[in-house]
Scaffold this motif. Structure first.
Motif, PDB file in Angstrom:
ATOM      1  N   GLU A 115      37.020  46.239  38.781  1.00 43.41           N
ATOM      2  CA  GLU A 115      37.397  46.106  39.360  1.00 43.41           C
ATOM      3  C   GLU A 115      37.118  45.254  41.031  1.00 43.41           C
ATOM      4  OE1 GLU A 115      40.660  46.339  39.420  1.00 43.41           O
ATOM      5  OE2 GLU A 115      40.764  46.312  37.520  1.00 43.41           O
ATOM      6  N   PRO A 116      37.854  43.899  41.691  1.00 40.27           N
ATOM      7  CA  PRO A 116      37.558  44.052  42.773  1.00 40.27           C
ATOM      8  C   PRO A 116      37.087  45.138  43.890  1.00 40.27           C
ATOM      9  CG  PRO A 116      39.092  42.709  42.399  1.00 40.27           C
ATOM     10  CD  PRO A 116      39.585  43.516  41.402  1.00 40.27           C
ATOM     11  N   GLN A 117      37.794  46.323  43.873  1.00 39.93           N
ATOM     12  CA  GLN A 117      37.022  46.942  45.267  1.00 39.93           C
ATOM     13  C   GLN A 117      36.077  47.986  44.418  1.00 39.93           C
ATOM     14  OE1 GLN A 117      38.688  48.049  48.242  1.00 39.93           O
ATOM     15  NE2 GLN A 117      36.449  48.310  47.806  1.00 39.93           N
ATOM     16  N   ASP A 118      35.940  47.796  43.024  1.00 39.02           N
ATOM     17  CA  ASP A 118      34.296  48.789  43.019  1.00 39.02           C
ATOM     18  C   ASP A 118      32.926  47.494  43.054  1.00 39.02           C
ATOM     19  OD1 ASP A 118      35.561  51.058  41.256  1.00 39.02           O
ATOM     20  OD2 ASP A 118      35.598  50.449  40.174  1.00 39.02           O
ATOM     21  N   MET A 119      33.361  46.097  42.833  1.00 41.16           N
ATOM     22  CA  MET A 119      33.021  45.243  42.471  1.00 41.16           C
ATOM     23  C   MET A 119      31.934  45.112  44.245  1.00 41.16           C
ATOM     24  SD  MET A 119      30.533  42.883  41.246  1.00 41.16           S
ATOM     25  CE  MET A 119      29.273  42.940  42.339  1.00 41.16           C
ATOM     26  N   ALA A 120      32.950  45.440  45.147  1.00 40.52           N
ATOM     27  CA  ALA A 120      32.902  45.602  46.405  1.00 40.52           C
ATOM     28  C   ALA A 120      31.900  46.697  47.086  1.00 40.52           C
ATOM     29  CB  ALA A 120      33.859  45.355  47.576  1.00 40.52           C
ATOM     30  N   ASP A 121      32.113  48.103  46.553  1.00 41.48           N
ATOM     31  CA  ASP A 121      31.338  49.191  46.490  1.00 41.48           C
ATOM     32  C   ASP A 121      29.305  48.410  45.645  1.00 41.48           C
ATOM     33  OD1 ASP A 121      33.465  50.254  48.128  1.00 41.48           O
ATOM     34  OD2 ASP A 121      33.725  50.813  45.994  1.00 41.48           O
ATOM     35  N   LEU A 122      29.613  47.877  45.022  1.00 47.15           N
ATOM     36  CA  LEU A 122      28.010  47.645  44.635  1.00 47.15           C
ATOM     37  C   LEU A 122      27.530  46.513  44.759  1.00 47.15           C
ATOM     38  CD1 LEU A 122      26.508  48.394  41.759  1.00 47.15           C
ATOM     39  CD2 LEU A 122      27.883  45.917  40.491  1.00 47.15           C
ATOM     40  N   LEU A 123      28.226  45.454  45.471  1.00 47.19           N
ATOM     41  CA  LEU A 123      27.987  44.512  46.316  1.00 47.19           C
ATOM     42  C   LEU A 123      27.235  45.347  47.476  1.00 47.19           C
ATOM     43  CD1 LEU A 123      27.098  41.833  46.588  1.00 47.19           C
ATOM     44  CD2 LEU A 123      29.490  41.471  48.326  1.00 47.19           C
ATOM     45  N   ASN A 124      28.056  46.292  48.145  1.00 48.98           N
ATOM     46  CA  ASN A 124      27.052  46.779  49.590  1.00 48.98           C
ATOM     47  C   ASN A 124      26.009  47.397  48.822  1.00 48.98           C
ATOM     48  OD1 ASN A 124      27.219  49.445  51.346  1.00 48.98           O
ATOM     49  ND2 ASN A 124      28.870  48.452  52.085  1.00 48.98           N
ATOM     50  N   TYR A 125      26.438  48.458  48.085  1.00 52.70           N
ATOM     51  CA  TYR A 125      25.132  49.014  47.725  1.00 52.70           C
ATOM     52  C   TYR A 125      23.470  47.958  47.124  1.00 52.70           C
ATOM     53  CZ  TYR A 125      21.508  51.965  45.045  1.00 52.70           C
ATOM     54  OH  TYR A 125      20.534  52.670  44.294  1.00 52.70           O
ATOM     55  N   LEU A 126      23.911  47.488  46.448  1.00 55.27           N
ATOM     56  CA  LEU A 126      22.863  46.702  45.929  1.00 55.27           C
ATOM     57  C   LEU A 126      22.325  45.605  47.964  1.00 55.27           C
ATOM     58  CD1 LEU A 126      24.702  44.026  43.057  1.00 55.27           C
ATOM     59  CD2 LEU A 126      22.537  46.157  42.995  1.00 55.27           C
TER      60      LEU A 126
END
Length: 129
Positions: A115-126
């Motif tokens: 989901e877009p929010q999950d991808m934004a969270d993952l991107l922040n972590y990466l």
């Protein structure tokens, strides 16, 4: 006569240098325009655009990473089956990271579109690695 030949050679060399400079400028311009076009087309993807418009939560991103990515990339992102991801944002743009995750184009990495929010969270972590 010898002076005339030297002048002609100098003029020919000057003309060649001008042509080479124009070709170099044209090549650099073409490369820059190509990069801009690729980035624009990637960022115009609605999913990518939506992810980039969201604020990511690194703590949630870490949890998503551990559930979905750590098996191959290691719990600390130091690499296992997949490559290490420490400093990955130093050589991949945000758009590049998103595309890498969702594309599945580098086997054995599966296609994965959170989901877009999950991808934004993952991107922040990466980006923090």
């Amino acid at each position: 006569m010898a002076q005339e030949t030297l002048d002609e050679q100098t003029e020919d060399l000057s003309s060649l240098l001008k042509k080479a400079a124009l070709i170099a400028v044209a090549l650099v311009t073409a490369v820059v325009l190509s990069v801009v076009a690729v980035r624009y087309s990637q960022a115009s993807d609605p999913y990518v655009h939506q992810v980039l418009s969201m604020e990511g939560n690194g703590t949630r991103g870490e949890a998503i990473f551990r559930m979905n990515c750590a098996v191959c990339h290691g719990i600390e992102a130091t690499g296992e089956v997949g490559p290490k991801l420490l400093g990955v944002s130093d050589h991949k743009t945000k758009v590049g990271l998103i595309k890498q995750v969702i594309s599945g184009q580098t086997p054995p990495m599966p296609q994965f579109q959170p989901e877009p929010q999950d991808m934004a969270d993952l991107l922040n972590y990466l980006e923090r690695l």
